[in-house]
Design a protein around this motif. Structure first.
Motif, mmCIF file in Angstrom:
data_model
loop_
_atom_site.group_PDB
_atom_site.id
_atom_site.type_symbol
_atom_site.label_atom_id
_atom_site.label_comp_id
_atom_site.label_asym_id
_atom_site.label_seq_id
_atom_site.Cartn_x
_atom_site.Cartn_y
_atom_site.Cartn_z
ATOM 1 N N HIS A 488 -10.058 -0.474 10.066
ATOM 2 C CA HIS A 488 -8.580 -0.387 10.031
ATOM 3 C C HIS A 488 -8.220 0.992 9.475
ATOM 4 N N LYS A 507 -4.875 -4.332 -0.137
ATOM 5 C CA LYS A 507 -5.218 -5.164 1.002
ATOM 6 C C LYS A 507 -5.133 -6.618 0.577
ATOM 7 N N ASP A 508 -4.260 -7.350 1.218
ATOM 8 C CA ASP A 508 -4.066 -8.765 0.896
ATOM 9 C C ASP A 508 -3.846 -8.976 -0.599
ATOM 10 N N LYS A 533 -5.126 -11.831 10.381
ATOM 11 C CA LYS A 533 -4.452 -10.576 10.048
ATOM 12 C C LYS A 533 -4.816 -10.150 8.630
ATOM 13 N N SER A 534 -4.776 -8.848 8.397
ATOM 14 C CA SER A 534 -4.868 -8.299 7.039
ATOM 15 C C SER A 534 -3.555 -7.571 6.741
ATOM 16 N N ARG A 535 -3.026 -7.804 5.531
ATOM 17 C CA ARG A 535 -1.754 -7.186 5.146
ATOM 18 C C ARG A 535 -2.040 -6.008 4.226
ATOM 19 N N TYR A 536 -1.571 -4.822 4.605
ATOM 20 C CA TYR A 536 -1.785 -3.613 3.816
ATOM 21 C C TYR A 536 -0.454 -3.131 3.225
ATOM 22 N N THR A 552 4.668 -1.685 4.257
ATOM 23 C CA THR A 552 3.631 -2.654 4.629
ATOM 24 C C THR A 552 3.345 -2.608 6.121
ATOM 25 N N ASN A 554 0.713 -5.115 9.015
ATOM 26 C CA ASN A 554 -0.294 -6.145 9.263
ATOM 27 C C ASN A 554 -1.184 -5.708 10.417
#
Length: 556
Positions: A488, A507-508, A533-536, A552, A554
């Motif tokens: 990512h 991250k998350d 999904k990963s939330r940054y 943010t 995703n």
């Protein structure tokens, strides 16, 4: 008014480096070992500070001033009023470039009709940037007795002053509102009575200047005791004052204590206390928009509790703050409340302090707002058990902090009336008075201190920095012989805030990387497992460790 006998001044310079309990204050630095009172402070765009106060020298009261440059030390105090028997009500404003103007009341002897008489005059002195204080000049007439001085300035360096004037005559007693204007680089205009001749009981004037250099003065008029009202008048910097008009009212009450300030959009806000027929108090506010019309007054707070000590502040920012003290009859206690105007809406009133019993005395709230809309407020609490100075903060679009004791000392050390100032970059200056008993005497001092961080840094950041922008993400794969690495990649544009010291990447919800302010503004996250999904989050941070509002994205 603060007693000039009982209040002894100690100055502190406060530059918060955190909004929580880690914030510390340095040991005060004494700059004048004398009896002092009624401090006022102003801060320019870079954080350079100028302070004025009343100082007792023998049998005289004079106005003293001192300056504190950024990364420098307090100057030696300078008498700016000349020698006088009694000075009072000092006020100070500074423009962004660092030019300052002070005003005060001066009790002096002068000649009239071949007689030597004593009386008050309004006096002023100027401090040009990198210059020296000018010789005081008299603004008011010698025919009346001025009091309740109010002073305002704008970012262009223009200044306006208004005051109440008691005019004894052979036939009647008059209380009228008087004004004088100081254009940038010019001279004070002749004092002009701006209240109508028919209004002979005008009180509580206040004044502000908007970003277009329009001046607005407000005051209360009690000439008709059956129909008291609030009046206002406006003027250009080099123009005449308009014919006073009433501020529209929707409640038949008894309005008093009006205050006025201007926001970043050219709107003027007036707030006041109003009392209904049952003597219940209400906090009222009305807006004078750029087309010259007042909005219908809004009731911010109403009975059953009693309301006092209203105040308003905007300081050309994108928010407006109104604060007040609220007395709770049922429990014989009180607290402080506030309402914030932002994005066209007044917030529901919030309690911003603890609840105190009536045996705990307080000073009025002092408020400052920087150009980003960040708020800091302070007040003093005094009881038989303690003496405190407390502070709360409210970042723009954030929430109120819990009260922080920036001073908590014994009841023998009297502390009172803190005043606060803030620069557009968030440098905060707080001043308050103390008297300290030493061997049955009082130790007098005028002192200063600088806020420091946990590691002893000299950061000046009370509020979070502005956020980074334009966060983008992409996903790609790197294939190896035995495995495939899912990557990512995050990119963003840096924060425009010069207080930014770096960027936190989450991250998350977990901090995974810290990037310096210089970049690079790209970060690759390797070994990403296949998941929904990963939330940054990317957040700029400052010396205080405070994160900005997050940006943010995703990524799958």
């Amino acid at each position: 008014m603060i007693s000039r006998i009982s209040m002894i001044l100690t100055f502190f310079l406060a530059a918060f480096v955190a909004i929580d309990a880690r914030a510390q204050w340095s040991v005060p630095y004494t700059i004048s070992p004398a009896q002092n009172s009624t401090p006022q402070v102003a801060v320019d765009s870079e954080g350079n500070t100028v302070a004025v106060w009343i100082e007792t020298i023998g049998e005289l009261n004079v106005v003293q001033a001192a300056t504190l440059p950024v990364n420098g030390s307090w100057s030696a105090p300078t008498i700016i009023s000349g020698r006088c028997s009694y000075c009072a009500e000092p006020k100070i404003v500074a423009d962004p470039a660092g030019n300052a103007v002070a005003i005060w009341l001066n009790y002096e002897e002068f000649s009239k009709d071949r007689r030597s008489i004593w009386g008050y005059t309004v006096q002023s002195a100027k401090l040009p940037k990198n210059g020296s204080w000018t010789i005081p000049e008299v603004l008011s007439s010698q025919d009346d007795i001025p009091f309740n001085v109010s002073l305002a300035g704008d970012p262009s360096g223009n200044v306006a002053a208004v005051w109440d004037s008691f005019l004894p005559t052979n036939f009647a007693i008059r209380f009228q509102i008087v004004a004088s204007i100081l254009p940038f680089g010019g001279e004070w205009s002749d004092a002009q009575v701006i209240s109508p001749e028919a209004d002979y009981y005008s009180f509580y004037p206040d004044v502000c200047i908007d970003l277009d250099s329009n001046i607005t003065a407000v005051w209360a008029d009690y000439s008709d005791y059956l129909d008291p009202s609030l009046k206002y008048s406006q003027a250009k910097i080099n123009g005449l004052w308009s014919v006073p008009q009433p501020i529209p009212m929707t409640i038949e009450g008894y309005p008093t204590s009006p205050f006025v300030d201007a926001d970043a959009f050219g709107n003027v806000f007036a707030s006041w206390l109003d009392f209904d027929s049952n003597e219940n108090s209400m906090i009222m506010v009305s807006t004078l928009n750029k087309n010259g019309s007042w909005s219908q007054p809004v009731v911010l707070e109403a009975p059953p509790n009693n309301l006092y000590q209203n105040n308003i502040c905007s300081n050309f920012s994108n928010v407006v703050l109104i604060t007040w003290k609220e007395y709770i009859r049922a429990s014989s206690s009180y607290f402080f409340k506030a309402s914030i105007y932002t994005d066209g809406v007044w917030s529901a009133p919030e309690v911003i302090s603890d609840t105190y019993s009536l045996d705990v005395r307080n000073s009025p709230i002092s408020v400052a707002i920087d150009q980003l809309g960040n708020i800091v407020a302070t007040w003093n609490l005094r009881s038989i058990e303690f003496n405190k100075v407390q502070t709360v903060t409210h970042p723009y679009h954030g929430s109120w902090s819990k009260p922080l004791d920036i001073l908590n000392t014994s009841p023998e050390i009297a502390v009172s009336n803190p005043e606060i100032g803030i620069s557009p970059k968030g440098r905060v200056i707080c001043v308050w008075g103390t008297n300290i008993p030493v061997n049955s005497n009082l130790k007098f001092s005028l002192a200063a201190g600088e806020g420091q961080g946990v590691q002893g840094s000299n950061g000046n950041n009370l509020f979070p920095p502005l956020p980074a922008t334009d966060l983008k993400g992409s996903v790609f794969k790197i294939k190896f012989l035995t495995q495939t690495d899912i990557v990512h990649q995050l990119t963003w544009s840096p924060s425009p805030d010069t207080s930014t010291r770096g960027y936190h990447i989450y991250k998350d919800g977990k901090l995974i990387k810290t990037i310096p302010a210089s970049g690079p503004f790209v970060f690759d996250v390797h070994r990403c497992k296949k998941q929904p999904k990963s939330r940054y989050i990317v957040a700029a941070y400052n010396d205080s460790g405070l994160d900005s509002l997050p940006i943010t994205i995703n990524l799958p």
